[in-house]
Design a protein around this motif. Structure first.
Motif, PDB file in Angstrom:
ATOM      1  N   HIS A   1       0.815  -1.214   0.000  1.00 16.61           N
ATOM      2  CA  HIS A   1       0.000   0.000   0.000  1.00 16.61           C
ATOM      3  C   HIS A   1       0.850   1.266   0.000  1.00 16.61           C
ATOM      4  CE1 HIS A   1      -3.259  -2.792   0.818  1.00 16.61           C
ATOM      5  NE2 HIS A   1      -4.089  -1.827   0.504  1.00 16.61           N
ATOM      6  N   LEU A   2       2.153   1.134   0.162  1.00 18.44           N
ATOM      7  CA  LEU A   2       3.023   2.295  -0.005  1.00 18.44           C
ATOM      8  C   LEU A   2       3.290   2.565  -1.481  1.00 18.44           C
ATOM      9  CD1 LEU A   2       5.646   2.184   2.889  1.00 18.44           C
ATOM     10  CD2 LEU A   2       3.425   3.324   2.768  1.00 18.44           C
ATOM     11  N   LYS A   3       2.787   1.689  -2.342  1.00 18.20           N
ATOM     12  CA  LYS A   3       2.835   1.921  -3.782  1.00 18.20           C
ATOM     13  C   LYS A   3       1.455   2.296  -4.313  1.00 18.20           C
ATOM     14  CE  LYS A   3       6.788  -0.643  -5.604  1.00 18.20           C
ATOM     15  NZ  LYS A   3       7.198  -1.684  -6.584  1.00 18.20           N
ATOM     16  N   LYS A   4       0.601   2.725  -3.424  1.00 17.17           N
ATOM     17  CA  LYS A   4      -0.734   3.166  -3.805  1.00 17.17           C
ATOM     18  C   LYS A   4      -0.919   4.615  -3.360  1.00 17.17           C
ATOM     19  CE  LYS A   4      -2.520  -1.546  -3.181  1.00 17.17           C
ATOM     20  NZ  LYS A   4      -2.478  -1.933  -4.588  1.00 17.17           N
ATOM     21  N   THR A   5      -1.934   5.246  -3.893  1.00 15.98           N
ATOM     22  CA  THR A   5      -2.138   6.666  -3.611  1.00 15.98           C
ATOM     23  C   THR A   5      -2.250   6.954  -2.119  1.00 15.98           C
ATOM     24  OG1 THR A   5      -3.124   7.183  -5.757  1.00 15.98           O
ATOM     25  CG2 THR A   5      -3.743   8.586  -3.921  1.00 15.98           C
ATOM     26  N   ILE A   6      -2.972   6.105  -1.374  1.00 22.01           N
ATOM     27  CA  ILE A   6      -3.113   6.377   0.059  1.00 22.01           C
ATOM     28  C   ILE A   6      -1.764   6.292   0.761  1.00 22.01           C
ATOM     29  CG2 ILE A   6      -5.526   5.694   0.223  1.00 22.01           C
ATOM     30  CD1 ILE A   6      -4.577   3.011   1.384  1.00 22.01           C
ATOM     31  N   GLY A   7      -0.886   5.418   0.273  1.00 22.21           N
ATOM     32  CA  GLY A   7       0.452   5.327   0.849  1.00 22.21           C
ATOM     33  C   GLY A   7       1.269   6.571   0.565  1.00 22.21           C
ATOM     34  N   ILE A   8       1.152   7.092  -0.659  1.00 19.51           N
ATOM     35  CA  ILE A   8       1.862   8.320  -1.026  1.00 19.51           C
ATOM     36  C   ILE A   8       1.378   9.478  -0.154  1.00 19.51           C
ATOM     37  CG2 ILE A   8       2.349   9.951  -2.883  1.00 19.51           C
ATOM     38  CD1 ILE A   8       3.589   7.161  -3.241  1.00 19.51           C
TER      39      ILE A   8
ATOM     40  N   VAL B   1       0.213   9.338   2.882  1.00 22.57           N
ATOM     41  CA  VAL B   1       0.753   9.201   4.237  1.00 22.57           C
ATOM     42  C   VAL B   1       2.249   9.505   4.254  1.00 22.57           C
ATOM     43  CG1 VAL B   1       1.140   7.623   6.164  1.00 22.57           C
ATOM     44  CG2 VAL B   1      -1.018   7.546   4.914  1.00 22.57           C
ATOM     45  N   LEU B   2       2.962   9.116   3.207  1.00 21.64           N
ATOM     46  CA  LEU B   2       4.392   9.437   3.143  1.00 21.64           C
ATOM     47  C   LEU B   2       4.603  10.951   3.144  1.00 21.64           C
ATOM     48  CD1 LEU B   2       5.648   6.734   0.606  1.00 21.64           C
ATOM     49  CD2 LEU B   2       6.247   6.911   3.038  1.00 21.64           C
ATOM     50  N   PHE B   3       3.743  11.676   2.447  1.00 20.02           N
ATOM     51  CA  PHE B   3       3.832  13.140   2.491  1.00 20.02           C
ATOM     52  C   PHE B   3       3.511  13.661   3.895  1.00 20.02           C
ATOM     53  CE2 PHE B   3       3.719  13.602  -2.235  1.00 20.02           C
ATOM     54  CZ  PHE B   3       4.731  14.541  -2.346  1.00 20.02           C
ATOM     55  N   ASP B   4       2.540  13.028   4.562  1.00 18.49           N
ATOM     56  CA  ASP B   4       2.240  13.416   5.950  1.00 18.49           C
ATOM     57  C   ASP B   4       3.474  13.224   6.829  1.00 18.49           C
ATOM     58  OD1 ASP B   4      -0.372  14.009   5.290  1.00 18.49           O
ATOM     59  OD2 ASP B   4      -1.195  12.111   6.015  1.00 18.49           O
ATOM     60  N   LEU B   5       4.149  12.094   6.630  1.00 19.55           N
ATOM     61  CA  LEU B   5       5.356  11.809   7.403  1.00 19.55           C
ATOM     62  C   LEU B   5       6.438  12.843   7.123  1.00 19.55           C
ATOM     63  CD1 LEU B   5       7.186  10.021   9.177  1.00 19.55           C
ATOM     64  CD2 LEU B   5       7.691   8.667   7.117  1.00 19.55           C
ATOM     65  N   LEU B   6       6.654  13.141   5.852  1.00 21.04           N
ATOM     66  CA  LEU B   6       7.670  14.128   5.486  1.00 21.04           C
ATOM     67  C   LEU B   6       7.347  15.484   6.097  1.00 21.04           C
ATOM     68  CD1 LEU B   6      10.139  15.052   3.895  1.00 21.04           C
ATOM     69  CD2 LEU B   6       8.664  15.325   1.885  1.00 21.04           C
ATOM     70  N   LYS B   7       6.086  15.880   6.015  1.00 22.46           N
ATOM     71  CA  LYS B   7       5.682  17.186   6.555  1.00 22.46           C
ATOM     72  C   LYS B   7       5.913  17.268   8.061  1.00 22.46           C
ATOM     73  CE  LYS B   7       1.288  18.119   7.035  1.00 22.46           C
ATOM     74  NZ  LYS B   7      -0.126  18.456   6.727  1.00 22.46           N
ATOM     75  N   GLU B   8       5.456  16.260   8.793  1.00 18.63           N
ATOM     76  CA  GLU B   8       5.595  16.292  10.254  1.00 18.63           C
ATOM     77  C   GLU B   8       7.053  16.171  10.677  1.00 18.63           C
ATOM     78  OE1 GLU B   8       3.190  17.108  12.279  1.00 18.63           O
ATOM     79  OE2 GLU B   8       1.928  17.296  10.494  1.00 18.63           O
ATOM     80  N   SER B   9       7.828  15.395   9.930  1.00 21.74           N
ATOM     81  CA  SER B   9       9.251  15.263  10.242  1.00 21.74           C
ATOM     82  C   SER B   9       9.983  16.579  10.029  1.00 21.74           C
ATOM     83  CB  SER B   9       9.874  14.169   9.372  1.00 21.74           C
ATOM     84  OG  SER B   9      11.268  14.096   9.574  1.00 21.74           O
TER      85      SER B   9
END
Length: 400
Positions: free
Chosen positions: A318-325, A327-335
């Protein structure tokens, strides 16, 4: 509310897949809307909030529709799953869905919700307000349907389709979305313009980890849509642009409107936004024109994701699906909010999780579950904040 179901024909082109349907004019009038366009004079001055309506032309179209030999063979182009404020519709009950039944495609959509933004053909449809023969509303119209088309791409398509019109008309749509076609200084770029350009560069640069993966597709995964592209996973253009935007603006529409208070070549500048409160982590970089830095942060982040995760998993992750992308942006933003600089360890911490596990799913619930695990592993959230006990058990199983 029962949805309308119509047979559809799939068309595959370089920009992405779209679908062709035939729909009654009466239905199309109920579900569609035209994005209000800002009128722009040739010297770049904003003159109001609506594109001028050509009443004479609409009267002529209405009279033509009433004739015995009328026909509209060209398609009306729509972006569906759009709210009138420019955002993407999230509620699944209000969204258009693609259905595959024995290799025959159908589109389902709610009959009474404004969910389709007209990219091209608004005058043809508006002409039905000027008819005398009401039976003409039962006439079917040809429509080309794009899913979840981001505003800059709606503007781009409008300008491309109407490329033979005078310059001011082409500029009109592009300017509305901060996507002016001329080579203006990047100092005058709105957040949307910058985000769209970064997304396009990441998609077309062969050295990019996202090369040729960003396509026009539903931002919320639709299983039948995924099957169309099962040979190669893809990322929704809309999800990519929204993710990029989240790094340097909390309200891109507010920013765009504020910047449009000045002429594009005479004073429009990102500095106009400096007094607006915004806690986005790369806001200062945006205001100070550090576009290369922003692009490098995003590119480097996804290179790390590619090396640590994507290259090691199949397309069921699911990290290769839109919902995963998302969340990855959420992670990058919060980090970035926490550390200000990119920390590669945020990907190391999640690299051993099986994101293809049945616990996840391509939906809003699946997105929340992915986000919970990623945030817990990066100490951005505590397991104690998970209220559902079964979720706690599943999370502990996956992160052990």
């Amino acid at each position: 509310m029962e949805k309308i179901k119509l047979r559809a024909l799939k068309v595959s082109q370089p920009l992405g897949d779209f679908f062709v349907i035939s729909v009654k004019a009466s239905i199309l009038k109920k579900i569609s809307f035209s994005e209000p366009l800002t009128y722009l004079t040739e010297d770049g001055v904003l003159k109001g909030s609506q594109r001028p309506i050509n009443e004479k032309r609409l009267n002529e179209i209405g009279k033509y529709i009433d004739t015995a030999e009328m026909t509209f063979p060209n398609s009306i182009i729509l972006s569906v799953n759009n709210n009138e404020d420019g955002s993407i519709i999230e509620n699944t009950e209000n969204r258009w869905e693609l259905i595959n039944e024995n290799n025959e495609y159908f589109l389902e959509f709610p009959p009474d919700i404004k969910s389709a933004s007209i990219i091209d053909g608004q005058h043809r449809l508006k002409g039905f307000d000027y008819i005398n023969d009401e039976s003409r509303l039962d006439m079917e119209l040809l429509c080309s349907i794009f899913f979840d088309l981001p505003n800059p791409y709606q503007a781009y398509l409008f300008a491309t389709i109407n490329g033979n019109q005078k310059k001011v008309d082409k500029s009109l749509a592009l300017e509305q979305f901060g996507y002016f076609i001329e080579n203006e200084s990047n100092e005058s770029w709105t957040p949307e313009k910058l985000a769209a350009n970064i997304a396009r560069k990441l998609n077309f640069d062969k050295a990019s980890p996202l090369y040729s993966l960003i396509k026009l597709a539903p931002i919320y995964n639709n299983d039948d849509f995924i099957q169309l592209n099962k040979a190669n996973w893809l990322i929704s253009t809309s999800a990519m642009i929204e993710g990029i935007l989240s790094l340097f603006t909390s309200n891109y529409k507010r920013d765009r409107i504020e910047m449009m208070n000045k002429k594009i070549f005479y004073g429009r500048d990102r500095k106009m936004l400096k007094n607006l409160k915004d806690s986005s982590p790369l806001r200062d970089e945006f205001l100070n024109y550090k576009d290369d830095y922003i692009e490098n942060v995003i590119s480097t982040f996804f290179k790390i994701v590619n090396e640590k995760i994507w290259l090691k998993v199949d397309n069921s992750s699911h990290l290769k699906k839109t919902i995963g992308i998302q969340v990855l942006f959420d992670l990058l933003k919060e980090s970035l909010k926490k550390n200000k600089v990119l920390n590669p360890s945020i990907i190391d911490s999640i690299s051993n999780v099986d994101f293809s596990d049945n616990y996840f799913q391509a939906s809003g619930v699946g997105k929340t579950r992915i986000r919970n695990i990623i945030f817990i592993l990066n100490k951005l959230k505590s397991i104690d904040q998970i209220e559902n006990e079964s979720d706690k058990v599943a999370i502990l199983r996956l992160i052990k």
